[in-house]
Motif scaffolding. Structure first.
Motif, PDB file in Angstrom:
ATOM      1  N   VAL A   1       0.928  -1.183   0.017  1.00  9.89           N
ATOM      2  CA  VAL A   1       0.133  -0.091   0.098  1.00  9.89           C
ATOM      3  C   VAL A   1       0.892   1.347  -0.186  1.00  9.89           C
ATOM      4  O   VAL A   1       1.798   1.465   0.845  1.00  9.89           O
ATOM      5  N   GLY A   2       0.461   2.179  -0.746  1.00  9.34           N
ATOM      6  CA  GLY A   2       1.198   3.488  -0.731  1.00  9.34           C
ATOM      7  C   GLY A   2       2.692   3.426  -1.569  1.00  9.34           C
ATOM      8  O   GLY A   2       3.320   4.307  -1.612  1.00  9.34           O
ATOM      9  N   ARG A   3       3.022   2.292  -2.018  1.00  4.84           N
ATOM     10  CA  ARG A   3       4.277   2.064  -2.625  1.00  4.84           C
ATOM     11  C   ARG A   3       4.170   1.503  -4.198  1.00  4.84           C
ATOM     12  O   ARG A   3       4.850   0.750  -4.798  1.00  4.84           O
ATOM     13  N   ALA A   4       3.144   2.280  -4.708  1.00  7.27           N
ATOM     14  CA  ALA A   4       3.045   1.954  -6.158  1.00  7.27           C
ATOM     15  C   ALA A   4       4.332   1.856  -6.987  1.00  7.27           C
ATOM     16  O   ALA A   4       4.825   2.894  -7.156  1.00  7.27           O
ATOM     17  N   GLY A   5       4.570   0.794  -7.619  1.00  9.92           N
ATOM     18  CA  GLY A   5       5.702   0.518  -8.369  1.00  9.92           C
ATOM     19  C   GLY A   5       7.002   0.367  -7.591  1.00  9.92           C
ATOM     20  O   GLY A   5       7.912   0.010  -7.970  1.00  9.92           O
ATOM     21  N   GLY A   6       6.853   0.437  -6.227  1.00 10.47           N
ATOM     22  CA  GLY A   6       8.036   0.650  -5.466  1.00 10.47           C
ATOM     23  C   GLY A   6       8.162  -0.622  -4.654  1.00 10.47           C
ATOM     24  O   GLY A   6       7.557  -1.667  -4.990  1.00 10.47           O
ATOM     25  N   VAL A   7       9.309  -0.748  -3.709  1.00  8.91           N
ATOM     26  CA  VAL A   7       9.508  -1.865  -2.993  1.00  8.91           C
ATOM     27  C   VAL A   7       8.620  -1.826  -1.962  1.00  8.91           C
ATOM     28  O   VAL A   7       8.365  -1.104  -1.014  1.00  8.91           O
ATOM     29  N   PRO A   8       7.791  -3.089  -1.571  1.00 10.20           N
ATOM     30  CA  PRO A   8       6.845  -3.204  -0.360  1.00 10.20           C
ATOM     31  C   PRO A   8       7.565  -3.007   0.686  1.00 10.20           C
ATOM     32  O   PRO A   8       8.686  -3.427   0.830  1.00 10.20           O
ATOM     33  N   ARG A   9       6.816  -2.453   1.742  1.00 10.90           N
ATOM     34  CA  ARG A   9       7.779  -2.653   3.133  1.00 10.90           C
ATOM     35  C   ARG A   9       7.702  -3.978   3.568  1.00 10.90           C
ATOM     36  O   ARG A   9       7.223  -4.834   3.345  1.00 10.90           O
ATOM     37  N   PRO A  10       8.881  -4.417   4.255  1.00  6.00           N
ATOM     38  CA  PRO A  10       9.301  -5.538   4.633  1.00  6.00           C
ATOM     39  C   PRO A  10       8.006  -6.184   5.683  1.00  6.00           C
ATOM     40  O   PRO A  10       7.422  -5.246   6.422  1.00  6.00           O
ATOM     41  N   ALA A  11       7.875  -7.422   5.874  1.00  9.20           N
ATOM     42  CA  ALA A  11       6.821  -7.920   6.688  1.00  9.20           C
ATOM     43  C   ALA A  11       6.965  -7.404   8.206  1.00  9.20           C
ATOM     44  O   ALA A  11       5.796  -7.052   8.665  1.00  9.20           O
ATOM     45  N   LEU A  12       8.073  -7.210   8.859  1.00  6.78           N
ATOM     46  CA  LEU A  12       8.215  -6.709  10.034  1.00  6.78           C
ATOM     47  C   LEU A  12       7.714  -5.163  10.250  1.00  6.78           C
ATOM     48  O   LEU A  12       7.204  -4.684  11.478  1.00  6.78           O
ATOM     49  N   GLU A  13       7.394  -4.518   9.215  1.00 10.15           N
ATOM     50  CA  GLU A  13       6.918  -3.076   9.353  1.00 10.15           C
ATOM     51  C   GLU A  13       5.476  -3.118   8.896  1.00 10.15           C
ATOM     52  O   GLU A  13       5.095  -1.989   8.432  1.00 10.15           O
ATOM     53  N   ARG A  14       4.841  -4.210   8.984  1.00  6.30           N
ATOM     54  CA  ARG A  14       3.337  -4.028   8.506  1.00  6.30           C
ATOM     55  C   ARG A  14       2.403  -4.228   9.631  1.00  6.30           C
ATOM     56  O   ARG A  14       1.180  -4.338   9.492  1.00  6.30           O
ATOM     57  N   ASP A  15       2.868  -3.972  10.983  1.00  2.08           N
ATOM     58  CA  ASP A  15       1.964  -4.261  11.857  1.00  2.08           C
ATOM     59  C   ASP A  15       0.885  -3.045  12.115  1.00  2.08           C
ATOM     60  O   ASP A  15      -0.167  -3.248  12.705  1.00  2.08           O
ATOM     61  N   VAL A  16       1.302  -1.859  11.853  1.00  2.00           N
ATOM     62  CA  VAL A  16       0.352  -0.680  11.767  1.00  2.00           C
ATOM     63  C   VAL A  16      -0.807  -0.864  10.705  1.00  2.00           C
ATOM     64  O   VAL A  16      -2.124  -0.881  10.990  1.00  2.00           O
ATOM     65  N   ALA A  17      -0.458  -1.507   9.412  1.00  2.00           N
ATOM     66  CA  ALA A  17      -1.389  -1.948   8.562  1.00  2.00           C
ATOM     67  C   ALA A  17      -2.401  -3.025   9.046  1.00  2.00           C
ATOM     68  O   ALA A  17      -3.467  -2.809   8.699  1.00  2.00           O
ATOM     69  N   THR A  18      -1.686  -3.844   9.706  1.00  8.08           N
ATOM     70  CA  THR A  18      -2.454  -5.015  10.218  1.00  8.08           C
ATOM     71  C   THR A  18      -3.560  -4.432  11.440  1.00  8.08           C
ATOM     72  O   THR A  18      -4.648  -4.983  11.219  1.00  8.08           O
ATOM     73  N   ALA A  19      -3.040  -3.393  12.094  1.00 15.71           N
ATOM     74  CA  ALA A  19      -3.877  -3.218  13.176  1.00 15.71           C
ATOM     75  C   ALA A  19      -5.160  -2.192  12.356  1.00 15.71           C
ATOM     76  O   ALA A  19      -6.240  -2.412  13.144  1.00 15.71           O
ATOM     77  N   VAL A  20      -4.897  -1.608  11.333  1.00 15.35           N
ATOM     78  CA  VAL A  20      -5.831  -1.032  10.661  1.00 15.35           C
ATOM     79  C   VAL A  20      -6.995  -2.071  10.351  1.00 15.35           C
ATOM     80  O   VAL A  20      -8.275  -1.826  10.490  1.00 15.35           O
ATOM     81  N   THR A  21      -6.508  -3.121   9.757  1.00 16.01           N
ATOM     82  CA  THR A  21      -7.452  -4.368   9.277  1.00 16.01           C
ATOM     83  C   THR A  21      -8.163  -4.835  10.700  1.00 16.01           C
ATOM     84  O   THR A  21      -9.254  -5.267  10.481  1.00 16.01           O
ATOM     85  N   SER A  22      -7.557  -4.917  11.792  1.00 13.62           N
ATOM     86  CA  SER A  22      -8.195  -5.486  12.912  1.00 13.62           C
ATOM     87  C   SER A  22      -9.002  -4.570  13.390  1.00 13.62           C
ATOM     88  O   SER A  22     -10.297  -4.870  13.754  1.00 13.62           O
ATOM     89  N   ALA A  23      -8.877  -3.233  13.386  1.00 12.26           N
ATOM     90  CA  ALA A  23     -10.123  -2.307  13.518  1.00 12.26           C
ATOM     91  C   ALA A  23     -11.485  -2.347  12.851  1.00 12.26           C
ATOM     92  O   ALA A  23     -12.614  -2.503  13.084  1.00 12.26           O
ATOM     93  N   TYR A  24     -11.189  -2.465  11.233  1.00  9.58           N
ATOM     94  CA  TYR A  24     -12.099  -2.793  10.559  1.00  9.58           C
ATOM     95  C   TYR A  24     -13.008  -3.882  10.648  1.00  9.58           C
ATOM     96  O   TYR A  24     -14.085  -4.088  10.544  1.00  9.58           O
ATOM     97  N   ALA A  25     -12.353  -4.975  11.247  1.00 10.03           N
ATOM     98  CA  ALA A  25     -12.732  -6.335  11.564  1.00 10.03           C
ATOM     99  C   ALA A  25     -13.931  -6.270  12.594  1.00 10.03           C
ATOM    100  O   ALA A  25     -15.109  -6.852  12.484  1.00 10.03           O
ATOM    101  N   VAL A  26     -14.004  -5.107  13.437  1.00 10.71           N
ATOM    102  CA  VAL A  26     -14.819  -4.780  14.557  1.00 10.71           C
ATOM    103  C   VAL A  26     -16.069  -4.429  13.835  1.00 10.71           C
ATOM    104  O   VAL A  26     -17.247  -4.947  13.900  1.00 10.71           O
ATOM    105  N   SER A  27     -16.073  -3.505  12.578  1.00  6.23           N
ATOM    106  CA  SER A  27     -17.407  -3.100  12.263  1.00  6.23           C
ATOM    107  C   SER A  27     -17.833  -4.215  11.060  1.00  6.23           C
ATOM    108  O   SER A  27     -19.044  -4.043  10.714  1.00  6.23           O
TER     109      SER A  27
END
Ligand code: PMM
Length: 296
Positions: A232-258
């Protein structure tokens, strides 16, 4: 956080407005995409599981086979060697353990060692003995949407309507598994984010998660550290490494509530717990904007 959902060998009811449960990931593998090798010795895996539990995980998901795209399968003896001491030690201190396996033999041994749930990313498709083992044990069974083993699953990421097809294929699994003797109220559905799915399919499935929830069984969501979040946000660029995806994961966890999911499967419990608590206050707690009188 108070939750009316039951754990352990009991019924797994989904009663909004409680926040989703947190399933902490304990991968005892040398090669998982997200944390491969980090907790590979039994001692390290057990300590990690205890830490996740102390941080607020309600369940601990112990797995000995990496399911990252392209992964080769370990021999069954090796999978048993990896998971059994970890399952036993965590169950012995009272943790609710799920065994993440596609093999009936591993599920059976893990249940004997104290596991309370079976989480099968193939939903019982990979091993014809799995349904019988789970039916005989009477434990909750996570049925994930799956189209084939990791080695070539991405070739099967072809859908005209990913949400509709996932719902149909999960419903077929529910019918087959109940026919094989597993009680319907023991089944938990999972849309299988990242399994035979492109990034676009994952996003579409997340947006359509309500349709999976509407199938009427508890839903487990596993987005944690998956590649589509890193891109996300890295169009055409190098994706963030796995260990830097916890904030993004937490956003999807919040979405899971709704969306009304039953549980989220995550590597980093702290960030998801915070996200769930905030989302719960915003959308699901009695008196919150999204809460109705009936739900309160
Ligand atoms: N994802 C992985 C492994 N097991 N189980 C369920 N039910 N749902 C998932 O989405 C899921 C899973 C892959 O992630 P990992 O290699 O980081 O554990």
């Amino acid at each position: 956080m108070s939750s009316p959902w039951t754990l352990g060998g009991g019924r797994v009811g989904c009663l909004p407005p409680a926040a989703p449960l947190i399933m902490g990931v304990v991968n005892v593998t040398p090669d998982s995409f997200s944390d491969g090798g980090e907790w590979f010795t039994p001692e390290a895996a057990i300590a990690h599981g205890l830490e996740l539990r102390a941080q607020g995980a309600h369940l601990l998901d112990v797995g000995g086979e990496s399911t990252r795209p392209g992964a080769e399968r370990p021999p069954v003896a090796e999978e048993l060697r990896r998971v059994l001491p970890v399952v036993r030690a965590l169950a012995d201190v009272g943790a609710v353990v799920s065994i993440d396996t596609m093999r009936a033999e591993v599920a059976q041994a893990a249940l004997a060692a104290g596991a309370a749930y079976v989480n099968d990313v193939s939903g019982g498709l990979a091993d014809p003995e799995m349904a019988g083992v789970v039916a005989a044990a009477g434990v909750p069974f996570v049925v994930m949407h799956w189209r084939g083993h990791s080695v070539d699953m991405q070739r099967k990421a072809v859908y005209a309507d990913v949400v509709g097809e996932v719902c149909v294929e999960l419903t077929e699994r529910v019918e087959a598994l109940t026919a094989a003797g597993i009680a319907r109220e023991r089944l938990i559905l999972d849309p299988g984010i990242g399994f035979a799915k492109t990034a676009a399919h994952n996003w579409e499935l997340l947006r359509g998660l309500g349709q999976v929830v509407a199938l009427g069984l508890p839903v487990l969501l596993g987005t944690s550290r998956k590649a589509f979040l890193g891109a996300v946000g890295r169009a055409g660029g190098v994706p963030r490494p796995a260990l830097e995806r916890d904030v993004a994961t937490a956003v999807t966890s919040a979405y899971a509530v709704s969306a009304g999911v039953w549980a989220v499967r995550v590597h980093d419990v702290v960030s998801t717990r915070d996200a769930l608590d905030v989302a719960h206050e915003l959308w699901a707690a009695p008196g919150a904007a999204g809460a109705t009188k009936e739900r309160a």
